[in-house]
Design a protein around this motif. Structure first.
Motif, PDB file in Angstrom:
ATOM      1  N   ASP A   1     -41.240  -0.065  51.244  1.00 58.66           N
ATOM      2  CA  ASP A   1     -42.434  -0.555  50.567  1.00 58.66           C
ATOM      3  C   ASP A   1     -42.579   0.194  49.233  1.00 58.66           C
ATOM      4  O   ASP A   1     -41.762   1.066  48.912  1.00 58.66           O
ATOM      5  CB  ASP A   1     -43.655  -0.459  51.488  1.00 58.66           C
ATOM      6  N   PRO A   2     -43.571  -0.127  48.418  1.00 63.57           N
ATOM      7  CA  PRO A   2     -43.705   0.519  47.109  1.00 63.57           C
ATOM      8  C   PRO A   2     -43.839   2.038  47.151  1.00 63.57           C
ATOM      9  O   PRO A   2     -43.536   2.711  46.166  1.00 63.57           O
ATOM     10  CB  PRO A   2     -44.952  -0.134  46.516  1.00 63.57           C
ATOM     11  N   ASP A   3     -44.279   2.608  48.276  1.00 68.78           N
ATOM     12  CA  ASP A   3     -44.401   4.060  48.415  1.00 68.78           C
ATOM     13  C   ASP A   3     -43.153   4.703  49.011  1.00 68.78           C
ATOM     14  O   ASP A   3     -43.094   5.911  49.184  1.00 68.78           O
ATOM     15  CB  ASP A   3     -45.595   4.421  49.310  1.00 68.78           C
TER      16      ASP A   3
ATOM     17  N   ASP B   1     -51.304   5.863  46.624  1.00 66.88           N
ATOM     18  CA  ASP B   1     -51.813   5.813  45.256  1.00 66.88           C
ATOM     19  C   ASP B   1     -51.516   4.457  44.625  1.00 66.88           C
ATOM     20  O   ASP B   1     -51.782   4.254  43.450  1.00 66.88           O
ATOM     21  CB  ASP B   1     -51.182   6.928  44.407  1.00 66.88           C
ATOM     22  N   GLN B   2     -50.952   3.542  45.399  1.00 67.97           N
ATOM     23  CA  GLN B   2     -50.584   2.204  44.921  1.00 67.97           C
ATOM     24  C   GLN B   2     -51.173   1.141  45.844  1.00 67.97           C
ATOM     25  O   GLN B   2     -50.437   0.298  46.368  1.00 67.97           O
ATOM     26  CB  GLN B   2     -49.062   2.062  44.888  1.00 67.97           C
ATOM     27  N   LEU B   3     -52.474   1.187  46.062  1.00 69.05           N
ATOM     28  CA  LEU B   3     -53.108   0.309  47.043  1.00 69.05           C
ATOM     29  C   LEU B   3     -52.807  -1.170  46.772  1.00 69.05           C
ATOM     30  O   LEU B   3     -52.423  -1.902  47.680  1.00 69.05           O
ATOM     31  CB  LEU B   3     -54.615   0.549  47.091  1.00 69.05           C
TER      32      LEU B   3
ATOM     33  N   ALA C   1     -46.353   9.943  49.476  1.00 65.85           N
ATOM     34  CA  ALA C   1     -44.907   9.953  49.669  1.00 65.85           C
ATOM     35  C   ALA C   1     -44.546   9.887  51.149  1.00 65.85           C
ATOM     36  O   ALA C   1     -45.170  10.527  51.985  1.00 65.85           O
ATOM     37  CB  ALA C   1     -44.297  11.209  49.057  1.00 65.85           C
ATOM     38  N   ALA C   2     -43.531   9.096  51.451  1.00 73.18           N
ATOM     39  CA  ALA C   2     -43.058   8.982  52.827  1.00 73.18           C
ATOM     40  C   ALA C   2     -42.413  10.296  53.250  1.00 73.18           C
ATOM     41  O   ALA C   2     -41.650  10.885  52.489  1.00 73.18           O
ATOM     42  CB  ALA C   2     -42.053   7.848  52.934  1.00 73.18           C
ATOM     43  N   PRO C   3     -42.709  10.780  54.468  1.00 73.58           N
ATOM     44  CA  PRO C   3     -42.160  12.066  54.897  1.00 73.58           C
ATOM     45  C   PRO C   3     -40.666  12.062  55.170  1.00 73.58           C
ATOM     46  O   PRO C   3     -40.014  13.068  55.014  1.00 73.58           O
ATOM     47  CB  PRO C   3     -42.938  12.395  56.165  1.00 73.58           C
TER      48      PRO C   3
END
Length: 139
Positions: A125-127, A22-24, A75-77
């Motif tokens: 990273d940002p995510d 959601d933060q391309l 979100a990262a798992p």
């Protein structure tokens, strides 16, 4: 370092790892501008998706980041889902680390101590997905 031939039973000619976000803009800036992966292609408005492909020059290995107009789960798992980048020495690795630090990205403690024990540094990273910078290849 030896390179094995691609298996005849799997005649693949290109590999791409895709991930929604959601933060391309922020994610692309992290991988392109801070890590230094070149932008290979981008697209807008394909069935509601926008995307950017990044990769290493002269290879057929790409990262693709996409976003959807209705939102994308980003979100990262886990903290152990990693992209590991191996450098040809500490100098080049430290150059990237300096860019990351200047942009406000500090190393985080890895889930697996192997990376730190072998001279690596882990960043988010940002995510929240993790990238490990390693000073040399392992094989």
């Amino acid at each position: 370092m030896t390179t094995a031939a691609w298996p005849e039973t799997l005649p693949v000619v290109q590999v791409r790892i895709g991930r929604p976000t959601d933060q391309l803009t922020e994610v692309v800036a992290f991988y392109r501008d801070l890590l230094g992966l070149p932008e290979l292609h981008r697209f807008d408005g394909h069935a509601g998706y926008d995307g950017v492909m990044l990769g290493l020059p002269g290879t057929d290995h790409h990262l693709e980041f996409t976003t959807h107009v209705d939102g994308s789960p980003g979100a990262a798992p886990s903290k152990d889902n990693l992209l590991v980048l191996y450098f040809a020495g500490t100098g080049a690795m430290y150059d990237v680390m300096e860019r990351l630090g200047t942009a406000g990205h500090e190393p985080v403690e890895p889930e697996n101590p192997y990376w730190t024990d072998n001279g690596g540094f882990t960043f988010e990273d940002p995510d929240g997905w993790r990238v490990v910078l390693m000073p040399k290849p392992v094989f």
